[in-house]
Scaffold this active site. Structure first.
Site, PDB file in Angstrom:
ATOM      1  N   LYS A   1      -1.421  -5.162   3.980  1.00 43.45           N
ATOM      2  CA  LYS A   1      -2.493  -5.663   4.851  1.00 43.45           C
ATOM      3  C   LYS A   1      -1.948  -6.297   6.142  1.00 43.45           C
ATOM      4  O   LYS A   1      -0.950  -7.020   6.105  1.00 43.45           O
ATOM      5  CB  LYS A   1      -3.317  -6.679   4.047  1.00 43.45           C
ATOM      6  CG  LYS A   1      -4.447  -7.369   4.775  1.00 43.45           C
ATOM      7  CD  LYS A   1      -5.432  -6.422   5.432  1.00 43.45           C
ATOM      8  CE  LYS A   1      -6.022  -5.412   4.466  1.00 43.45           C
ATOM      9  NZ  LYS A   1      -6.715  -4.297   5.173  1.00 43.45           N
TER      10      LYS A   1
ATOM     11  N   ASP B   1       0.815  -1.223   0.000  1.00 48.03           N
ATOM     12  CA  ASP B   1       0.000   0.000   0.000  1.00 48.03           C
ATOM     13  C   ASP B   1       0.841   1.263   0.000  1.00 48.03           C
ATOM     14  O   ASP B   1       0.401   2.319  -0.440  1.00 48.03           O
ATOM     15  CB  ASP B   1      -0.938   0.013   1.201  1.00 48.03           C
ATOM     16  CG  ASP B   1      -2.078  -0.964   0.986  1.00 48.03           C
ATOM     17  OD1 ASP B   1      -1.870  -2.173   1.208  1.00 48.03           O
ATOM     18  OD2 ASP B   1      -3.151  -0.521   0.533  1.00 48.03           O
TER      19      ASP B   1
HETATM   20  O1  MRU Z   1      -7.829  -2.941   3.085  1.00 45.21           O
HETATM   21  P1  MRU Z   1      -7.545  -3.332   1.662  1.00 45.21           P
HETATM   22  O2  MRU Z   1      -8.358  -4.499   1.198  1.00 45.21           O
HETATM   23  O3  MRU Z   1      -7.630  -2.138   0.735  1.00 45.21           O
HETATM   24  O4  MRU Z   1      -6.033  -3.796   1.662  1.00 45.21           O
HETATM   25  C1  MRU Z   1      -5.439  -4.132   0.438  1.00 45.21           C
HETATM   26  C2  MRU Z   1      -4.061  -4.618   0.564  1.00 45.21           C
HETATM   27  O5  MRU Z   1      -3.475  -4.608   1.606  1.00 45.21           O
HETATM   28  C3  MRU Z   1      -3.394  -5.044  -0.705  1.00 45.21           C
HETATM   29  O6  MRU Z   1      -2.486  -6.085  -0.468  1.00 45.21           O
HETATM   30  C4  MRU Z   1      -2.638  -3.835  -1.275  1.00 45.21           C
HETATM   31  O7  MRU Z   1      -3.474  -2.739  -1.404  1.00 45.21           O
HETATM   32  C5  MRU Z   1      -2.018  -4.146  -2.582  1.00 45.21           C
HETATM   33  S1  MRU Z   1      -3.221  -4.305  -3.871  1.00 45.21           S
HETATM   34  C6  MRU Z   1      -2.371  -4.538  -5.303  1.00 45.21           C
END
Ligand code: MRU
Length: 332
Positions: free
Chosen positions: A238, A227
Site C-alpha cells: 500500500k 501485494d
Molecule cells: O488496496 P488494498 O486495500 O487492497 O491494499 C492492501 C494492501 O496493500 C495490503 O497491505 C496487502 O494487500 C497485504 S494484505 C495481507
C-alpha cells in the site's frame, strides 16, 4: 475471527469492506463478473483475499462450461493489476482443472478454491509464529502497521496482523500503532475495527505522524503485508510503505514484511517491473466521499515499492528471508 467472504450452494458472499466499520453489508455474488466488480471497487481487498475471491469467482463460472471459465479468468485478471495473488490463484485453478481426474468441472474448480483458502489460513498461522519469534521474549514491543493485512485481507488471522495477534497472545505486544492509510483509510476503518474486536491495545495515527513517533522512540518495529514481491525481494505494498521503510532505516528500526508464498512473483525481476495500480483522482480530492480540495489534478498511485535493501526481514510460512543481506528468494 471475522471473515471477508463465505460460500454456500453457488453463492459467494462478500463482506463489503467499503462500508466498514459502520455497517456489515454482504454482497451475494452469483457470477464471476460480480466478483470482479467487488475486487475492482475494493468491496473485497488485500492481496490474499482477492486471490481467494478470484478462485471462487471461477467456481461461479464453472457450471457454464470451459469457455465461460476461461472468459471469467480474463475478466477477473483485469480487475486489479498489482497483487500477484490474483493471477497466481487463477493460474492455479485452471491448472487444477486440467489435471482433475474426471469431468466434473464445477467440482474441480470449487475444490481448488477451497484448498487455496485453507492453505492461506495455514500460511497465516505459520507466519504468525515465525514472525513473533523475531521478537525476543522478556519484554513487550510497540509495533507500527500500515493499511490492513489482517483477517479481512487474507481470510485467515492475517499476515502482518497475524504476527501482531501472536505477539499479543504471547504477552509480547505493548501496543500496535495503526496508520490511517490515506486515501481510502484501510488502517482507520479496517485494521482499527479488527483490533478493537480482538481487544488488542491499538492506537490510530495519521500517516504523517509515523516519523515523529519513531523519533520519540515509541516504535520498536514496523510490520506490514505485501501485494507482490519481486525476485530480488523488492516488495510492493500500500502507498506509504516506501516512506515507512525509509523512516525505519533512518531511525534504525527493523522493517518487516509478512507475506505468503502466493505473494512472491518469480516472473518479475525487480520492483521496477511491478505494475502500480493508479486509481481515480477523486479518492485523493475527497475524504470519505466528501470533497476536501478544489478541482485540481490529483495523483493516486495505490501502491509503492520498498526496495529490498530497506527490508530487514520477509516472513513467509516456511522461512524468513533477510533481503538486506541476500540477493533473491531462490523460489521459482
Ligand atoms: O488496496 P488494498 O486495500 O487492497 O491494499 C492492501 C494492501 O496493500 C495490503 O497491505 C496487502 O494487500 C497485504 S494484505 C495481507
Amino acid at each position: 475471527m471475522i471473515k471477508p467472504f463465505s460460500y454456500k450452494d453457488g453463492i459467494f458472499s462478500i463482506l463489503d469492506q467499503r462500508q466498514l466499520p459502520h455497517e456489515e453489508v454482504w454482497i451475494a455474488c452469483t457470477t464471476a463478473e460480480r466478483v470482479a466488480d467487488a475486487i475492482k471497487t475494493l468491496a473485497v481487498r488485500g492481496a490474499p483475499a482477492i486471490g481467494i475471491a478470484a478462485a471462487y469467482g471461477l467456481a461461479l463460472a464453472a457450471p457454464l462450461g470451459r469457455g465461460a471459465l476461461e472468459e471469467a479468468a480474463g475478466i477477473l485478471l483485469r480487475s486489479r493489476p498489482t497483487a500477484v495473488n490474483l493471477e497466481w490463484a487463477l493460474r492455479r485453478v485452471l491448472a487444477a482443472v486440467n489435471s482433475y481426474p474426471g469431468d466434473d468441472l464445477s467440482r474441480a474448480v470449487l475444490l481448488e478454491a477451497q484448498e487455496i483458502w485453507e492453505e492461506e489460513i495455514r500460511a497465516n498461522e505459520a507466519m504468525a509464529t515465525l514472525g513473533a519469534g523475531l521478537f525476543p521474549d522478556g519484554r513487550r514491543y510497540a509495533v507500527l502497521t500500515h493499511c490492513n493485512a489482517g483477517s479481512l485481507a487474507t481470510g485467515g488471522m492475517g499476515t502482518a496482523i497475524g504476527v501482531i495477534r501472536r505477539l499479543h497472545e504471547q504477552g509480547k505486544l505493548e501496543r500496535v500503532y495503526m496508520d490511517e492509510t490515506r486515501p481510502l483509510l484501510q488502517g482507520a476503518r479496517i485494521t482499527a475495527y479488527e483490533m478493537k474486536s480482538d481487544g488488542i491495545p491499538a492506537t490510530l495515527i495519521t500517516d504523517n505522524m509515523a516519523g515523529w513517533l519513531m523519533k520519540l522512540g515509541r516504535i520498536d518495529a514496523v510490520i506490514v503485508g505485501a501485494d507482490r514481491i519481486a525476485k530480488n525481494l523488492d516488495a510492493a505494498n500500500k502507498i506509504g510503505t516506501y516512506s515507512l521503510a525509509v523512516l525505519a532505516d533512518a531511525h534504525h528500526i527493523p522493517f518487516y514484511i509478512a507475506a505468503p508464498k502466493s505473494t512472491f512473483d518469480p516472473y518479475t525481476a525487480t520492483g521496477e517491473d511491478i505494475v502500480i495500480e493508479e486509481r481515480d483522482e477523486h479518492e485523493v480530492r475527497c475524504f470519505k466521499g466528501v470533497p476536501c480540495a478544489p478541482d485540481v489534478p490529483a495523483f493516486n498511485p495505490a501502491f509503492d515499492v520498498a526496495p529490498h535493501e530497506l527490508i530487514t526481514a520477509i516472513i513467509t510460512q516456511e522461512k524468513i528471508f533477510t533481503p538486506g543481506s541476500s540477493a533473491g528468494t531462490g523460489m521459482s
